[in-house]
Design an enzyme around this catalytic site. Structure first.
Site, PDB file in Angstrom:
ATOM      1  CG  ASN A 292      -7.127   4.271   3.183  1.00 28.22           C
ATOM      2  OD1 ASN A 292      -7.428   3.008   3.674  1.00 28.22           O
ATOM      3  ND2 ASN A 292      -6.405   4.650   2.354  1.00 28.22           N
TER       4      ASN A 292
ATOM      5  N   PRO B 163       0.722   7.588  -8.306  1.00 31.86           N
ATOM      6  CG  PRO B 163       2.604   6.451  -9.187  1.00 31.86           C
ATOM      7  CD  PRO B 163       1.923   7.168  -7.834  1.00 31.86           C
TER       8      PRO B 163
ATOM      9  CE  LYS C 129      -9.462   7.184 -11.644  1.00 34.85           C
ATOM     10  NZ  LYS C 129      -8.748   6.841 -10.195  1.00 34.85           N
TER      11      LYS C 129
ATOM     12  CE  LYS D 258     -11.942   5.053  -9.338  1.00 30.82           C
ATOM     13  NZ  LYS D 258     -11.891   4.728  -7.824  1.00 30.82           N
TER      14      LYS D 258
ATOM     15  CB  CYS E  38     -10.343  -4.645  -4.241  1.00 32.99           C
ATOM     16  SG  CYS E  38     -11.312  -4.495  -2.895  1.00 32.99           S
TER      17      CYS E  38
END
Length: 414
Positions: free
Chosen positions: A224, A321, A358, A354, A288
């Site tokens: 990315n 993962p 999470k 999120k 990050c």
């Protein structure tokens, strides 16, 4: 951790300021002659010094003298075309580790308070993220005026550091408060501010940064646009305050931050392994990195060849993962966990989801539509935590990282 100290005569000490970049601003006032000695102290301690001289200050001290003492050309004009080619106001503002105005006249203090940028010095101050120090110098009656005291109070509340003034005999014959602090006093105050903000000593922080690369074959991979700049800036901001920092970095073209332990990885699984090991050894974990959600199920051992009779190539992808979720769901030695959410739509909704899903303590969300974040020098963050949120407005990633570190520490200490 602390720089080497040198004796500075009569009970004082001189620090080694090697690598520190100091902009010294001089405004109009008889105390300007003292600033020559202050610059000499900075240079003697190996600091890099750039002087910005206002028009009024040039009536008291000459550019030639200041150039000789500082070792660099003196900047005077906001509209100097030659200055813009080299060290213009924006470049000078970004260059500085600290800006100190000595003497700071009543006129400059008033203009700075209301955010004016009508000369080079005020513009540099307004454009810089560096800490700013003022050493006021004026007649005792000017200093005692309510408007002057209110201006100084307002600047102090905005984070500007004030040094002095002293009381005593003044050049005009008056006696009272308003004398500029002595060069050694200004130097000592600057050094204390630059070096003694080691308030995070003993705090251990692990940070992931950059992209991951998921191999397709020996020459191709999925990745990315992440540059790693935000994560590296956060690592440096923590280290600058004395924290022990481990930076787990994907492949980026960035130098390791100063005093940071850097661990290089390539794939998401490698980053997961290093993250799970580091998480239980640190007080704070910050995810990050832009980690690839999927990887190729079977990586070809040889380069995949293009054939004339095959217009399509199908890759079977499987999930990687979930690093931040796995860290946040640790049951033993769980750190304070900070995640990032780079979204293209419904930023607030997805970030809050999120955060809960999470099990994060804090999430930092940004909108990446149009590639305005990846690789850029600026960013904007919207922070969400349980029963709270805050926007960190658009700024350089370096400045934003400092603000973010402060927010993280405040939440962590609660």
């Amino acid at each position: 951790m602390f720089p080497k100290l040198w004796f500075l005569g009569a009970g004082g000490v001189m620090r080694n300021l090697n690598g520190k970049r100091i902009v010294v601003g001089i405004t109009g006032g008889i105390a300007a002659y003292k600033t020559i000695e202050f610059i000499r102290l900075l240079r003697k301690s190996n600091a890099e010094v750039r002087v910005v001289l206002t028009a009024a200050a040039a009536e008291f001290v000459t550019p030639l003298t200041l150039q000789a003492i500082s070792g660099n050309p003196v900047a005077q004009s906001l509209l100097d075309p030659q200055a813009e080619l080299a060290m213009g106001h924006i470049e000078l503002a970004k260059w500085a580790d600290a800006i100190i105005i000595a003497p700071a006249s009543a006129d400059f203090i008033a203009r700075f308070t209301v955010g004016m940028a009508n000369d080079l010095l005020s513009t540099v101050c307004l454009a810089s993220a560096a800490p700013i120090f003022l050493a006021p110098a004026m007649n005792q009656q000017m200093f005692s005026q309510a408007v002057t005291r209110q201006n100084l109070k307002s600047l102090a509340e905005r984070g500007v550091k004030l040094i002095g003034p002293n009381s005593g005999f003044q050049a005009c014959g008056d006696v009272g408060a308003g004398r500029m602090s002595e060069p050694a006093e200004i130097y000592a105050a600057l050094c204390e501010a630059l070096f003694l903000r080691q308030d995070l000593l003993g705090i251990k922080v692990a940070i992931t940064a950059g992209p991951t690369r998921e191999a397709i074959d020996p020459v191709r991979y999925i990745s990315n646009h992440s540059s790693g700049k935000m994560g590296f800036a956060i690592a440096q901001a923590f280290a600058d305050r004395g924290a022990e920092v481990t930076l787990i970095s994907g492949p980026v073209n960035l130098a390791a931050p100063d005093k940071v332990n850097r661990i290089n990885v390539v794939s998401a699984r490698q980053m997961w392994q290093q993250s799970m090991k580091s998480a239980v050894e640190n007080h704070i974990f910050i995810g990050c990195a832009a980690v690839a959600d999927y990887r190729v199920a079977e990586v070809s051992e040889q380069k995949i060849k293009k054939t004339d009779d095959n217009d399509e190539l199908t890759l079977n992808l499987i999930k990687n993962p979930d690093i931040i979720a796995d860290v946040a769901h640790l049951t033993e030695n769980r750190p304070f966990v900070v995640g990032f959410a780079a979204e293209t739509q419904n930023v607030e909704q997805y970030a809050k989801d999120k955060l809960q899903r999470k099990n994060l303590d804090l999430i930092c969300a940004n909108d990446v539509v149009g590639g305005s974040v990846f690789g850029a020098e600026q960013n904007t963050l919207h922070l969400f935590w349980q029963n709270g949120e805050k926007v960190l407005p658009t700024d350089t990633k370096k400045a934003l990282a400092k603000s973010l570190v402060q927010e993280i520490i405040e939440l962590y200490r609660k």
